[in-house]
Design an enzyme around this catalytic site. Structure first.
Site, short mmCIF file in Angstrom:
data_model
loop_
_atom_site.label_atom_id
_atom_site.label_comp_id
_atom_site.label_asym_id
_atom_site.label_seq_id
_atom_site.Cartn_x
_atom_site.Cartn_y
_atom_site.Cartn_z
N ASP A 138 1.33 10.27 9.17
CA ASP A 138 2.70 9.95 8.80
C ASP A 138 3.34 9.13 9.92
O ASP A 138 3.33 9.55 11.09
CB ASP A 138 3.48 11.26 8.59
N ALA A 139 3.91 7.97 9.58
CA ALA A 139 4.56 7.12 10.57
C ALA A 139 5.71 7.83 11.27
O ALA A 139 6.06 7.47 12.40
CB ALA A 139 5.08 5.85 9.90
N GLU A 156 5.08 -5.00 7.26
CA GLU A 156 5.40 -4.82 5.84
C GLU A 156 5.12 -3.40 5.36
O GLU A 156 4.50 -3.18 4.32
CB GLU A 156 4.62 -5.83 5.00
#
Length: 272
Positions: A138-139, A156
């Protein structure tokens, strides 16, 4: 005709509505795309970028992907990548990380992605590239130690996140002192100005910013025919994916052309 469903998705992103639901929905979409499109030719999931001026050098076998690679080349050009520990957050099918590994000489590069199906596909497509690996994560809660990387790349991907400020804080945490964060993504004109607040993590200093929209539209035009062939093989959600991919005539394509959508590139440096 534009997809009403996609129009509602864009509106929700602009308003910041239902962030956790949107994040879950993006994960399902990317898992679906990875299951549906298994061909080895599709390593990139970005809109691409064609810069003005002389083209950067590429090997003959990479020329078909020039438009997509351009977004990564602008992201890392001039940065101290050689011998560095690099992390790409939102690495997709791994084409960008593979390009950096093969052309810019990092000591290592890790691709992190939220979609397990996409990570499995990236590992298979890029298994031959030395120093390149992929992990599910998870970012907003990265599974890495403090100061583990010298450069963080994010292309992006941030529009899929539920909490962009949390992501920025994680970038600052995993970067070593003096490290670089290179970012590119699109925003509606109304929300583009909130990037200052979203990415303003303590310790990250903005170094440069540019509008890539013109070169992104050029890239979309370059890959249009190839994209239409792939879309023609898609039965489920064809209209939605046409919008999502920025095909000619889509809301995103029109928005990038008329300025209602802005494709922004930024570079930050972590304080020493």
């Amino acid at each position: 005709m534009s997809s009403p469903v996609f129009a509602r998705v864009l509106d929700a992103i602009e308003r910041g509505a239902f962030p956790r639901t949107r994040k879950w929905a993006w994960r399902i979409l990317y898992n679906m795309l990875s299951r549906r499109w298994r061909d080895d030719e599709w390593r990139f999931m970005n809109f691409g970028f064609v810069p003005e001026g002389a083209p950067f050098p590429l090997r003959a076998e990479d020329e078909p992907e020039r438009a997509f690679i351009g977004l990564y080349e602008q992201a890392v050009a001039g940065l101290p990548i050689a011998g560095a520990r690099v992390l790409e957050v939102g690495s997709g099918r791994g084409g960008g990380a593979r390009y950096i590994a093969r052309y810019h000489g990092p000591a290592s590069i890790v691709g992190l992605d939220y979609s397990p199906e996409t990570v499995m596909r990236a590992r298979r497509l890029n298994a031959e590239t030395p120093g390149l690996s992929f992990e599910v994560g998870d970012a907003e809660r990265m599974p890495f130690a403090d100061g583990a990387f010298d450069v963080v790349v994010n292309i992006e991907s941030s529009h899929c996140y539920a909490d962009v400020p949390a992501f920025a804080r994680e970038v600052a945490r995993v970067l070593a002192p003096g490290g670089w964060f290179t970012f590119a993504d699109m925003r509606g004109q109304a929300s583009a100005f909130t990037l200052d607040q979203e990415l303003a993590a303590p310790g990250l200093d903005l170094v440069s910013e540019q509008n890539l929209s013109k070169g992104v539209v050029t890239a979309l035009n370059v890959v249009e025919a190839r994209k239409r062939i792939r879309l023609g093989n898609l039965r489920l959600m064809r209209r939605f994916v046409t919008e999502f991919s920025g095909a000619r005539g889509s809301m995103l394509y029109k928005g990038l052309g008329d300025g209602s959508v802005i494709y922004v590139a930024r570079r930050y440096r972590k304080a020493d």
